[in-house]
Structures are given as structure tokens and as C-alpha cells.
Design a protein around this motif. Structure first.
Motif, mmCIF file in Angstrom:
data_model
loop_
_atom_site.group_PDB
_atom_site.id
_atom_site.type_symbol
_atom_site.label_atom_id
_atom_site.label_comp_id
_atom_site.label_asym_id
_atom_site.label_seq_id
_atom_site.Cartn_x
_atom_site.Cartn_y
_atom_site.Cartn_z
ATOM 1 N N SER A 5 -2.468 1.174 1.550
ATOM 2 C CA SER A 5 -3.321 0.501 0.564
ATOM 3 C C SER A 5 -4.797 0.833 0.742
ATOM 4 C CB SER A 5 -3.120 -1.014 0.615
ATOM 5 O OG SER A 5 -3.593 -1.530 1.850
ATOM 6 N N ASP B 288 -7.054 6.454 -0.881
ATOM 7 C CA ASP B 288 -7.050 6.890 -2.273
ATOM 8 C C ASP B 288 -7.710 8.258 -2.361
ATOM 9 O OD1 ASP B 288 -6.499 6.386 -5.066
ATOM 10 O OD2 ASP B 288 -8.674 6.237 -5.324
ATOM 11 N N PRO B 289 -7.037 9.243 -2.901
ATOM 12 C CA PRO B 289 -5.672 9.175 -3.426
ATOM 13 C C PRO B 289 -4.654 9.278 -2.301
ATOM 14 C CG PRO B 289 -6.472 11.413 -3.654
ATOM 15 C CD PRO B 289 -7.607 10.594 -3.066
ATOM 16 N N ILE B 290 -3.405 9.069 -2.679
ATOM 17 C CA ILE B 290 -2.251 9.265 -1.799
ATOM 18 C C ILE B 290 -1.462 10.425 -2.401
ATOM 19 C CG2 ILE B 290 -0.116 8.237 -0.933
ATOM 20 C CD1 ILE B 290 -1.470 5.472 -1.480
ATOM 21 N N SER C 181 -0.217 13.357 -6.790
ATOM 22 C CA SER C 181 -1.187 12.370 -6.322
ATOM 23 C C SER C 181 -0.981 11.056 -7.065
ATOM 24 C CB SER C 181 -2.617 12.877 -6.527
ATOM 25 O OG SER C 181 -2.916 12.981 -7.898
ATOM 26 N N THR C 182 -1.334 9.977 -6.384
ATOM 27 C CA THR C 182 -1.213 8.659 -6.962
ATOM 28 C C THR C 182 -2.123 7.709 -6.195
ATOM 29 O OG1 THR C 182 0.382 7.002 -7.743
ATOM 30 C CG2 THR C 182 0.761 7.914 -5.547
ATOM 31 N N GLY C 183 -2.233 6.499 -6.690
ATOM 32 C CA GLY C 183 -2.918 5.429 -5.982
ATOM 33 C C GLY C 183 -1.888 4.468 -5.422
ATOM 34 N N PHE C 184 -2.324 3.575 -4.561
ATOM 35 C CA PHE C 184 -1.398 2.656 -3.909
ATOM 36 C C PHE C 184 -0.660 1.766 -4.909
ATOM 37 C CE2 PHE C 184 -0.393 -1.342 -1.690
ATOM 38 C CZ PHE C 184 0.465 -0.840 -0.723
ATOM 39 N N GLN D 272 -3.414 10.389 4.281
ATOM 40 C CA GLN D 272 -3.229 10.293 2.825
ATOM 41 C C GLN D 272 -1.876 10.821 2.352
ATOM 42 O OE1 GLN D 272 -7.289 12.151 2.180
ATOM 43 N NE2 GLN D 272 -6.998 11.023 0.270
#
Length: 155
Positions: A118, A121-123, A135-138, A44
Motif C-alpha cells: 500500500s 506506487d506504482p506497483i 503497472s497498477t496502484g494498490f 515495487q
């Protein structure tokens, strides 16, 4: 001049990104250190690798468990790439190695995003220093960075 953390914060705010930013007393310089501090898997962690295509920076954002294949990157950018040294990375991006974020660069790099991120989640990505992450999503990572989704991992 704004600090590297301030540049990242401003870039995230410009995009309306509300992902959590966290600062740690310990280093999050490596994917393993970051995962241990955050409490997530190494996969992640969106590690940022800066390569050189001549004088142009190429930012590869890859899963913390993957190694980047320079030949694949060269094919995607249309010419040879080589590993960038720490001094050049700092001069061109404004970040120290271990704190290179996917946004907020002094010189806009060519950005390639590891497609294997991809599935996660999260990254978590560096936020401008070797002990701060966000933190973020793809989909948000791709939009924030202006990156191209690509197969960049070895194997």
C-alpha cells in the motif's frame, strides 16, 4: 483456449484498467529481474506466490522484498497451507511460475494482498508470462484481484 497473457489482458479490460503493459526480451521471472528490466525498486514488484490449502489455490501477492509467512497465511485461510509445485500451479492457475498474474486464473484462488504494498506506487505485477508485466496502484490491485489486504510477511 486463450493464452495466459490474453486472459490477463481480458481481465484488466473487464475492470477498465488502463495500466501500462510491457513486454521485455529478457526474463522478469524473479522480482530482481523484473525490477532491473523495468527500472524500479524490487519492493515495487508484486510477486505472486501460489500456495495450496488442500486442493484450493491461495494466491499471495507480496512486495518483492518480503518473504511470505506460511503460518500467517494458514491463519487467514483457516487451515494449513503448503508450497505448490510448478505442475500444479500451471494446471490450476493456467500460469507458469514466474508469470503468475494477480488476475486471469483458471480457478479463482483465495487472494491475499501484502499490506506493505500500500505504500508503493506504482506497483508492477506479472501479466501472464515470465517476461510481461503491467503497472497498477494498490487500490486497483485489490479491486482487480478481489483480494483481502493482510499482513502476510515474515517478521
Amino acid at each position: 483456449m486463450a493464452s495466459s497473457v490474453d486472459r490477463v489482458r481480458a481481465a484488466l479490460e473487464r475492470h477498465g484498467h488502463d495500466g501500462a503493459r510491457r513486454r521485455f526480451p529478457e526474463s522478469t521471472r524473479t522480482a530482481e529481474e523484473a525490477a532491473a528490466a523495468i527500472g524500479c525498486t524490487v519492493a515495487q514488484i508484486a510477486k505472486s506466490i501460489v500456495l495450496r490449502a488442500g486442493d484450493r489455490p491461495v494466491l499471495v501477492v507480496a512486495s518483492g522484498v518480503n518473504r511470505v509467512d506460511p503460518a500467517k497465511v494458514a491463519g487467514l485461510v483457516g487451515g494449513p497451507v503448503k508450497r505448490a509445485d510448478a505442475a500444479w500451479v500451471r494446471e490450476v492457475t493456467g500460469f507458469a511460475i514466474g508469470g503468475v498474474a494477480p488476475v486471469g486464473h483458471l480457478t479463482q484462488p483465495i487472494v491475499l494482498i501484502d499490506q506493505s504494498l500500500s505504500a508503493l506506487d506504482p506497483i508492477w505485477a506479472a501479466a501472464g508470462s515470465p517476461n510481461e508485466v503491467f503497472s497498477t496502484g494498490f487500490a486497483d490491485l485489490v479491486a482487480l484481484s478481489g483480494g483481502q489486504i493482510a499482513d502476510v510477511k515474515e517478521g
